[in-house]
Scaffold this motif. Structure first.
Motif, PDB file in Angstrom:
ATOM      1  N   LYS A   1     -51.525  33.942  67.209  1.00 31.63           N
ATOM      2  CA  LYS A   1     -50.414  34.806  66.811  1.00 31.63           C
ATOM      3  C   LYS A   1     -49.506  35.104  68.004  1.00 31.63           C
ATOM      4  O   LYS A   1     -48.282  35.066  67.885  1.00 31.63           O
TER       5      LYS A   1
ATOM      6  N   LYS B   1     -47.325  32.113  68.634  1.00 25.52           N
ATOM      7  CA  LYS B   1     -46.248  31.972  67.647  1.00 25.52           C
ATOM      8  C   LYS B   1     -45.152  33.013  67.852  1.00 25.52           C
ATOM      9  O   LYS B   1     -43.967  32.707  67.729  1.00 25.52           O
TER      10      LYS B   1
ATOM     11  N   ARG C   1     -37.429  25.664  67.272  1.00 21.41           N
ATOM     12  CA  ARG C   1     -38.576  26.572  67.178  1.00 21.41           C
ATOM     13  C   ARG C   1     -39.505  26.244  66.014  1.00 21.41           C
ATOM     14  O   ARG C   1     -40.719  26.372  66.145  1.00 21.41           O
TER      15      ARG C   1
ATOM     16  N   GLU D   1     -43.599  25.992  66.119  1.00 20.49           N
ATOM     17  CA  GLU D   1     -44.455  26.882  65.323  1.00 20.49           C
ATOM     18  C   GLU D   1     -45.371  26.070  64.411  1.00 20.49           C
ATOM     19  O   GLU D   1     -46.540  26.410  64.247  1.00 20.49           O
TER      20      GLU D   1
ATOM     21  N   ILE E   1     -48.251  24.683  66.390  1.00 18.18           N
ATOM     22  CA  ILE E   1     -49.230  25.740  66.670  1.00 18.18           C
ATOM     23  C   ILE E   1     -50.076  25.999  65.426  1.00 18.18           C
ATOM     24  O   ILE E   1     -51.299  26.155  65.523  1.00 18.18           O
ATOM     25  N   ASP E   2     -49.444  26.022  64.255  1.00 22.53           N
ATOM     26  CA  ASP E   2     -50.188  26.197  62.998  1.00 22.53           C
ATOM     27  C   ASP E   2     -51.182  25.064  62.777  1.00 22.53           C
ATOM     28  O   ASP E   2     -52.312  25.290  62.333  1.00 22.53           O
TER      29      ASP E   2
END
Length: 172
Positions: free
Chosen positions: A42, A45, A59, A63, A66-67
């Motif tokens: 978190k 992100k 971005r 993101e 990262i997910d």
């Protein structure tokens, strides 16, 4: 719980706790707490959203990556997750000022955390599906509520030795 029952310990990467647990005969194994892992993801992100080293249209793919890395950890493939986060980090190094950004530090904290705790990662999705615990957040929250209520100045209560032992499971 029986006195000789073996348990699985769920904890964050608190070194002192790990030392105490590692020598125990009753510990079946250690699992890295999912709540703490999720908080690291978190933070990464959130730092993407505030990053000044990327254009807004850049971005969303970061993101998403990262997910994907989080999904890999959830499904028990932490090493692949570390590989993806490091690859993302290497790609972002091309952005001017990235080394001084919050995103840089959060991504590095994230992959070091996962890499250093690889031996305590499990397939969290499978455990969750089986109804097994993946985090200590529920019991921690319950203990915090009871202690906070008990210690509130308005309550004027004290712990008896019997209540303390029952609450904490402490012998002696």
């Amino acid at each position: 719980m029986a006195r000789d029952e073996r348990v699985t310990v769920i904890s964050d990467d608190a070194g002192e706790f790990g030392k105490a647990v590692d020598g125990s005969q009753l510990v079946r194994g250690r699992i890295l707490d999912w709540f703490h892992i999720a908080m690291k993801f978190k933070a990464a992100k959130i730092s993407v959203f505030g990053s000044q080293t990327m254009e807004p249209h850049e971005r969303i793919p970061v993101e998403t990556e990262i997910d994907h890395a989080k999904w890999l950890v959830w499904h028990g493939t932490g090493r692949q997750s570390v590989f993806r986060i490091k690859a993302l980090d290497a790609t972002l190094l091309a952005n001017k000022g990235y080394e001084n950004s919050t995103l840089y530090w959060n991504l590095r904290r994230l992959y070091f955390y996962i890499e250093n705790n690889a031996g305590t990662l499990v397939n969290y999705g499978m455990r969750h599906h089986k109804g097994l615990p993946i985090s200590s957040s529920i019991p921690e929250s319950a203990v915090n509520q009871v202690v906070t209520h008990r210690m509130a100045k308005k309550q004027q209560m004290r712990w008896t030795d019997e209540a303390r032992r029952a609450m904490l499971g402490v012998e002696g």
